[in-house]
Motif scaffolding. Sequence first.
Motif, PDB file in Angstrom:
ATOM      1  N   CYS A   8       0.852  -1.269   0.065  1.00 52.41           N
ATOM      2  CA  CYS A   8       0.069  -0.038  -0.054  1.00 52.41           C
ATOM      3  C   CYS A   8       0.737   1.032  -0.270  1.00 52.41           C
ATOM      4  CB  CYS A   8      -0.517   0.323   1.164  1.00 52.41           C
ATOM      5  SG  CYS A   8      -1.889  -1.298   1.828  1.00 52.41           S
ATOM      6  N   GLY A   9       2.233   1.005  -0.279  1.00 58.51           N
ATOM      7  CA  GLY A   9       2.836   2.568  -0.355  1.00 58.51           C
ATOM      8  C   GLY A   9       2.979   3.252  -1.402  1.00 58.51           C
ATOM      9  N   GLY A  10       2.543   2.933  -2.315  1.00 57.63           N
ATOM     10  CA  GLY A  10       1.509   3.784  -4.205  1.00 57.63           C
ATOM     11  C   GLY A  10       0.952   5.529  -3.643  1.00 57.63           C
ATOM     12  N   GLY A  12      -0.366   6.613  -5.196  1.00 54.70           N
ATOM     13  CA  GLY A  12      -1.829   6.833  -5.920  1.00 54.70           C
ATOM     14  C   GLY A  12      -2.749   8.232  -6.331  1.00 54.70           C
ATOM     15  N   THR A  13      -2.082   8.529  -7.586  1.00 59.06           N
ATOM     16  CA  THR A  13      -2.025   9.496  -7.984  1.00 59.06           C
ATOM     17  C   THR A  13      -3.407   9.972  -9.189  1.00 59.06           C
ATOM     18  OG1 THR A  13      -0.667   8.494 -10.479  1.00 59.06           O
ATOM     19  CG2 THR A  13       0.484  10.649  -8.109  1.00 59.06           C
ATOM     20  N   ARG A  14      -3.627   8.356  -9.620  1.00 55.43           N
ATOM     21  CA  ARG A  14      -5.630   7.993 -10.426  1.00 55.43           C
ATOM     22  C   ARG A  14      -6.034   8.543  -9.257  1.00 55.43           C
ATOM     23  NH1 ARG A  14      -4.864   2.506 -11.663  1.00 55.43           N
ATOM     24  NH2 ARG A  14      -4.152   2.282 -10.000  1.00 55.43           N
ATOM     25  N   THR A 100       7.124  -0.197   6.746  1.00 54.13           N
ATOM     26  CA  THR A 100       7.449   1.470   5.499  1.00 54.13           C
ATOM     27  C   THR A 100       8.333   0.810   4.927  1.00 54.13           C
ATOM     28  OG1 THR A 100       6.229   2.938   7.572  1.00 54.13           O
ATOM     29  CG2 THR A 100       6.948   4.004   5.976  1.00 54.13           C
ATOM     30  N   GLN A 101       7.802   1.410   3.246  1.00 54.26           N
ATOM     31  CA  GLN A 101       8.522   2.009   2.853  1.00 54.26           C
ATOM     32  C   GLN A 101       8.681   3.385   2.501  1.00 54.26           C
ATOM     33  OE1 GLN A 101       6.543   1.590  -1.736  1.00 54.26           O
ATOM     34  NE2 GLN A 101       8.434   0.587  -2.607  1.00 54.26           N
ATOM     35  N   THR A 102      10.452   3.937   2.555  1.00 55.34           N
ATOM     36  CA  THR A 102      10.197   5.005   2.865  1.00 55.34           C
ATOM     37  C   THR A 102       9.811   5.853   1.899  1.00 55.34           C
ATOM     38  OG1 THR A 102      12.630   4.505   2.705  1.00 55.34           O
ATOM     39  CG2 THR A 102      11.791   4.913   4.399  1.00 55.34           C
TER      40      THR A 102
END
Length: 286
Positions: A8-10, A12-14, A100-102
């Motif tokens: 869930c680290g993206g 979400g630009t869309r 966490t994906q930094t």
Amino acid sequence: MNKAVIPCGGLGTRFLPITKAIPKELLPIVDVPVISHIIDECVDSGLDQILVIISPNKEIIKDYFKPNEMLYDKLMRAGKSDLVKELELTRSKAEINFITQTEALGSAHAVSLAKDFTGNEPFCLALGDDLTVNKYPVAKQLIDAYEETGSTIIGVQRCDGDDIVKYGVADVSKSAGRFNLLNGIVEKPPLDALPSRLACYGRYILCDIYDYIQRIGKGKGGEYQLTDALMLQCKESKVYAYEFEGKRYDMGDKFGSLQASIELSLERKDFGEELKKYIKDLAARI
Ligand code: UTP
């Protein structure tokens, strides 16, 4: 197999502008966030060890799964202990861990962070913005497919619409039933160059994937893409594209999210009938 990884680290630009402040994985289908539905699918598939990969500004996902003592206290005093139990239901069935994906460096980078959690065991990867709905949960279908082949499985579905160009499309050979041997994946191909009509959606059983992730460089969008790692894997060993059964919604897409809200709400006991009537009335007016 009892482990699932949910990236869930993206960014979400869309789904901007709401994703400036609220992660798309936490957007609700009326009152339940997408990620909670996905975790339920995992639990119903026998996966009770879950790792959710978040980004530094998505701590709110963690909060959602924490007990809210003040609220619970009030509910208990109001004699609503059943409601408290319901709110804690998901957590009572699964161990939910977070990492966490930094930086959003891509899906393969996110998956690589799960290495300590999964060890060398195969695991289910369920993308946090892909919702699948079926009585025989899609994750379980893929686990059962894995039991037959012992190799990496990617979930695919036939997509007859023009929107297939938004997805990775499987290049396959030697089909047997729902199993197709994967030769490759073509990301977002133009309509006149589709390798098949099988779109790759967000459910996988991954084995030995870290070896392949280690060997890829930055791909599309300057990110480490899972597709690139899978491309390597299917060149060197057997990978299957399994045609799963069920409805799938792209929850990272505004229209997909709306479709899921309507269709899942139609099935609700509390206001499904009311919604049906409303939609019929509305349809007569438009
Ligand atoms: P997507 O590519 O759909 O997510 O990744 P995104 O980058 O947020 O999409 P845009 O910006 O709307 O196009 C599928 C899943 O993988 C996660 C996302 O959060 C999503 O749930 N992801 C993606 C990561 O965890 N890390 C990343 O670096 C990229």
